[in-house]
Design a protein around this motif. Structure first.
Motif, PDB file in Angstrom:
ATOM      1  N   LYS A  31     202.366  31.232  47.909  1.00 35.47           N
ATOM      2  CA  LYS A  31     203.370  31.003  46.857  1.00 35.47           C
ATOM      3  C   LYS A  31     204.512  30.117  47.344  1.00 35.47           C
ATOM      4  O   LYS A  31     205.282  29.604  46.540  1.00 35.47           O
ATOM      5  CB  LYS A  31     203.960  32.355  46.389  1.00 35.47           C
ATOM      6  CG  LYS A  31     202.942  33.281  45.733  1.00 35.47           C
ATOM      7  CD  LYS A  31     202.617  32.768  44.348  1.00 35.47           C
ATOM      8  CE  LYS A  31     201.479  33.391  43.602  1.00 35.47           C
ATOM      9  NZ  LYS A  31     200.614  34.328  44.126  1.00 35.47           N
ATOM     10  N   PHE A  32     204.614  29.987  48.659  1.00 31.60           N
ATOM     11  CA  PHE A  32     205.784  29.284  49.199  1.00 31.60           C
ATOM     12  C   PHE A  32     205.442  28.688  50.558  1.00 31.60           C
ATOM     13  O   PHE A  32     204.727  29.297  51.352  1.00 31.60           O
ATOM     14  CB  PHE A  32     206.939  30.287  49.356  1.00 31.60           C
ATOM     15  CG  PHE A  32     208.203  29.678  49.876  1.00 31.60           C
ATOM     16  CD1 PHE A  32     209.136  29.112  49.010  1.00 31.60           C
ATOM     17  CD2 PHE A  32     208.474  29.644  51.242  1.00 31.60           C
ATOM     18  CE1 PHE A  32     210.304  28.536  49.493  1.00 31.60           C
ATOM     19  CE2 PHE A  32     209.636  29.059  51.730  1.00 31.60           C
ATOM     20  CZ  PHE A  32     210.555  28.511  50.837  1.00 31.60           C
ATOM     21  N   VAL A  33     206.002  27.481  50.800  1.00 29.22           N
ATOM     22  CA  VAL A  33     205.830  26.808  52.093  1.00 29.22           C
ATOM     23  C   VAL A  33     207.219  26.372  52.583  1.00 29.22           C
ATOM     24  O   VAL A  33     207.986  25.789  51.815  1.00 29.22           O
ATOM     25  CB  VAL A  33     204.905  25.572  51.926  1.00 29.22           C
ATOM     26  CG1 VAL A  33     204.994  24.652  53.119  1.00 29.22           C
ATOM     27  CG2 VAL A  33     203.456  26.010  51.700  1.00 29.22           C
ATOM     28  N   GLY A  34     207.534  26.662  53.835  1.00 26.58           N
ATOM     29  CA  GLY A  34     208.812  26.228  54.421  1.00 26.58           C
ATOM     30  C   GLY A  34     208.554  25.455  55.694  1.00 26.58           C
ATOM     31  O   GLY A  34     207.926  25.989  56.623  1.00 26.58           O
ATOM     32  N   VAL A  35     209.003  24.206  55.744  1.00 27.63           N
ATOM     33  CA  VAL A  35     208.710  23.342  56.906  1.00 27.63           C
ATOM     34  C   VAL A  35     209.965  22.612  57.367  1.00 27.63           C
ATOM     35  O   VAL A  35     210.740  22.113  56.539  1.00 27.63           O
ATOM     36  CB  VAL A  35     207.634  22.278  56.555  1.00 27.63           C
ATOM     37  CG1 VAL A  35     207.302  21.417  57.766  1.00 27.63           C
ATOM     38  CG2 VAL A  35     206.374  22.920  56.033  1.00 27.63           C
ATOM     39  N   VAL A  36     210.107  22.522  58.668  1.00 22.51           N
ATOM     40  CA  VAL A  36     211.230  21.773  59.226  1.00 22.51           C
ATOM     41  C   VAL A  36     210.885  20.271  59.210  1.00 22.51           C
ATOM     42  O   VAL A  36     209.756  19.882  59.508  1.00 22.51           O
ATOM     43  CB  VAL A  36     211.559  22.286  60.653  1.00 22.51           C
ATOM     44  CG1 VAL A  36     210.474  21.951  61.669  1.00 22.51           C
ATOM     45  CG2 VAL A  36     212.898  21.790  61.119  1.00 22.51           C
ATOM     46  N   GLU A  37     211.859  19.450  58.835  1.00 21.38           N
ATOM     47  CA  GLU A  37     211.612  17.998  58.765  1.00 21.38           C
ATOM     48  C   GLU A  37     211.531  17.410  60.175  1.00 21.38           C
ATOM     49  O   GLU A  37     210.609  16.667  60.492  1.00 21.38           O
ATOM     50  CB  GLU A  37     212.755  17.338  57.972  1.00 21.38           C
ATOM     51  CG  GLU A  37     212.541  15.875  57.699  1.00 21.38           C
ATOM     52  CD  GLU A  37     213.705  15.284  56.896  1.00 21.38           C
ATOM     53  OE1 GLU A  37     214.716  15.979  56.667  1.00 21.38           O
ATOM     54  OE2 GLU A  37     213.599  14.109  56.514  1.00 21.38           O
ATOM     55  N   ILE A  38     212.524  17.741  60.998  1.00 24.96           N
ATOM     56  CA  ILE A  38     212.518  17.304  62.407  1.00 24.96           C
ATOM     57  C   ILE A  38     212.826  18.523  63.270  1.00 24.96           C
ATOM     58  O   ILE A  38     213.827  19.215  63.035  1.00 24.96           O
ATOM     59  CB  ILE A  38     213.566  16.196  62.655  1.00 24.96           C
ATOM     60  CG1 ILE A  38     213.195  14.918  61.883  1.00 24.96           C
ATOM     61  CG2 ILE A  38     213.693  15.903  64.147  1.00 24.96           C
ATOM     62  CD1 ILE A  38     214.127  13.741  62.096  1.00 24.96           C
ATOM     63  N   SER A  39     211.971  18.774  64.255  1.00 26.36           N
ATOM     64  CA  SER A  39     212.179  19.931  65.128  1.00 26.36           C
ATOM     65  C   SER A  39     213.414  19.733  66.001  1.00 26.36           C
ATOM     66  O   SER A  39     213.528  18.721  66.697  1.00 26.36           O
ATOM     67  CB  SER A  39     210.947  20.124  66.011  1.00 26.36           C
ATOM     68  OG  SER A  39     211.295  20.819  67.197  1.00 26.36           O
ATOM     69  N   ASN A  40     214.315  20.723  65.980  1.00 27.96           N
ATOM     70  CA  ASN A  40     215.509  20.627  66.824  1.00 27.96           C
ATOM     71  C   ASN A  40     215.161  20.857  68.295  1.00 27.96           C
ATOM     72  O   ASN A  40     215.909  20.461  69.171  1.00 27.96           O
ATOM     73  CB  ASN A  40     216.560  21.651  66.390  1.00 27.96           C
ATOM     74  CG  ASN A  40     216.081  23.077  66.590  1.00 27.96           C
ATOM     75  OD1 ASN A  40     215.006  23.442  66.105  1.00 27.96           O
ATOM     76  ND2 ASN A  40     216.837  23.878  67.301  1.00 27.96           N
TER      77      ASN A  40
END
Ligand SMILES: Cc1ncc(COP(=O)(O)O)c(C=O)c1O
Length: 418
Positions: free
Chosen positions: A173-182
């Motif tokens: 139902k949901f996807v959460g992704v970091v754009e650039i890894s810190n």
């Protein structure tokens, strides 16, 4: 401020002089500030913009009928428009002011998540998420029984897209992704991920953690087509205490408030139902970070004046130089070894002779500020079989002298701990 017409930013940043803190020394050495991924220094124009509010027209906003309150309300709301323009949102109504990126994710988890998810529904995140995009989902899982699936990272720090795709299911139902890894600087292929998820099921909601992405490249949330995008002001040369949650408007409008209080209501009654304002205001309970919002607006003006493309180009040149130079240090292992076109200005490393905290302490003595630790990315550290790294991170004001000081410092570490 530096000359905006100069279209050849050299590896020596002409914008450095705009940042008063960079002229300081640390332990008797010129400051080589390489911890901007944690929090960036502030340019004079940001400091001045906040000073101007505090000394020349401060009041609360949205309430006063007097001139300074009206003027500041106008400036505050104009900043919302400016931020919408900066990230390519179609309207200022897409922009919610939060405390930071962390609060943006928590808002989505507790408002959208609690209203729309149920036990057994699946959420996909990645192994390289910052804790800010892990723990809010774990809290939600504890509250309502959603299931968290995790897409793995390959040994070079790149997201395993094939395994990611295999995690998609009817329950997602949901996807959460970091754009650039810190932690490693990995630039994730967000466009590809969004297309892949939308192609699988267009009802799945997508959140992009842009806390690092917004700093290193030009962002257009409309083109990106994610449902939510969060970032934090203090990494973007703005003050602490201010962040942004971008959301598609219908979605924001459909979500219940996250916190209740003043300013987010149309009418409060002890007899009838309380009526909330429309989005984004219903998510902004209480007095907002007024001065910090103005500071963020000044930071955005400053960055637009330079251009994000130029900043990206400058950081790329410096990253190339730094990667080459650091690779020559004996016994140093670099994490995030992907092609530099898939990497932002972050160098994360360990040394065989010294722990990352020892590296950090010796570098401090040399005037070099780096971060040592897990970088709020413990699952990524665990996946790589390490507990921490030392991390040098670049910003628009970083230049060759910073990298040269880093390399000298690392040679000293080697000498002391060999
Ligand atoms: C990728 C990423 N996401 C989220 C955050 C959280 O930012 P904040 O602490 O300002 O909420 C950070 C901060 O380091 C980050 O690097």
């Amino acid at each position: 401020m530096a000359d905006d017409t100069d279209d050849t930013i050299e590896i020596n940043s002409s914008y450095r002089a705009d940042f008063p803190a960079l002229s300081k020394t640390m332990n008797g050495n010129p400051l080589a500030f390489l911890d901007s991924a944690a929090s960036a220094q502030k340019p004079r124009c940001v400091i001045d913009s906040m000073d101007a509010v505090l000394t020349g027209g401060y009041s609360n906003i949205h309430r006063g009928l007097y001139e300074i309150s009206q003027n500041l309300t106008q400036e505050f709301e104009n900043t919302r428009k400016k931020i919408a323009g900066f990230i390519g949102a179609s309207s200022e109504k897409n922009i919610v002011f939060t405390r930071n990126a962390t609060e943006g994710v928590n808002l989505v988890a507790q408002s959208w998540g609690r209203a729309n998810l149920k036990a057994g529904d699946e959420i996909i995140i990645t192994q390289m998420e910052h804790h800010a995009n892990i723990v809010p989902w774990q809290i939600l899982a504890g509250q309502i029984g959603v299931v968290i699936k995790v897409a793995p990272v390959l040994s070079d720090g790149v997201l395993d897209i094939c395994k990611f795709e295999k995690l998609l299911s009817d329950k997602t139902k949901f996807v959460g992704v970091v754009e650039i890894s810190n932690a490693f600087g990995t630039i994730n292929p967000i466009d590809k991920i969004v297309k892949m998820v939308r192609g699988y099921n267009s009802d799945i909601k997508i959140l992009i953690d842009g806390a690092q992405g917004i700093v290193h490249r030009s962002v257009n949330v409309s083109d990106m087509d994610a449902d939510f995008y969060v970032f934090t002001g203090h990494k973007l040369y703005a003050p602490t205490g201010i962040g942004i949650l971008y959301g598609k408007y219908d979605l924001l409008q459909s979500m219940p408030p996250y916190q209740g209080g003043g300013d987010m209501i149309e009418r409060v009654s002890l007899t009838y139902s309380t009526i909330y304002r429309e989005a984004p205001y219903k998510f902004e309970a209480g007095t907002p970070a007024i001065v910090e919002v103005i500071g963020l607006g000044a930071a955005v003006d400053y960055l637009v004046g330079i251009s994000m493309d130029k900043i990206m180009e400058h950081e790329r040149k410096l990253l190339e130089y730094a990667t080459q130079a650091i690779s020559d240090i004996d016994g140093l292992t670099l994490y995030g070894t992907m092609d530099l076109t898939q990497k932002a200005g972050i160098l994360s490393f360990t040394m065989d002779c010294a722990h990352s905290s020892d590296i950090g302490m010796i570098l401090d003595q040399c005037g070099v500020a780096v971060r040592s630790g897990h970088h709020c990315a413990m699952p990524l550290m665990e996946a790589m079989g390490i507990d921490s790294t030392a991390r040098a991170s670049l910003a628009l004001y970083s230049d060759k002298s910073d990298i040269d000081a880093l390399i000298m410092g690392l040679k000293k570490v080697r000498e002391l701990f060999k």
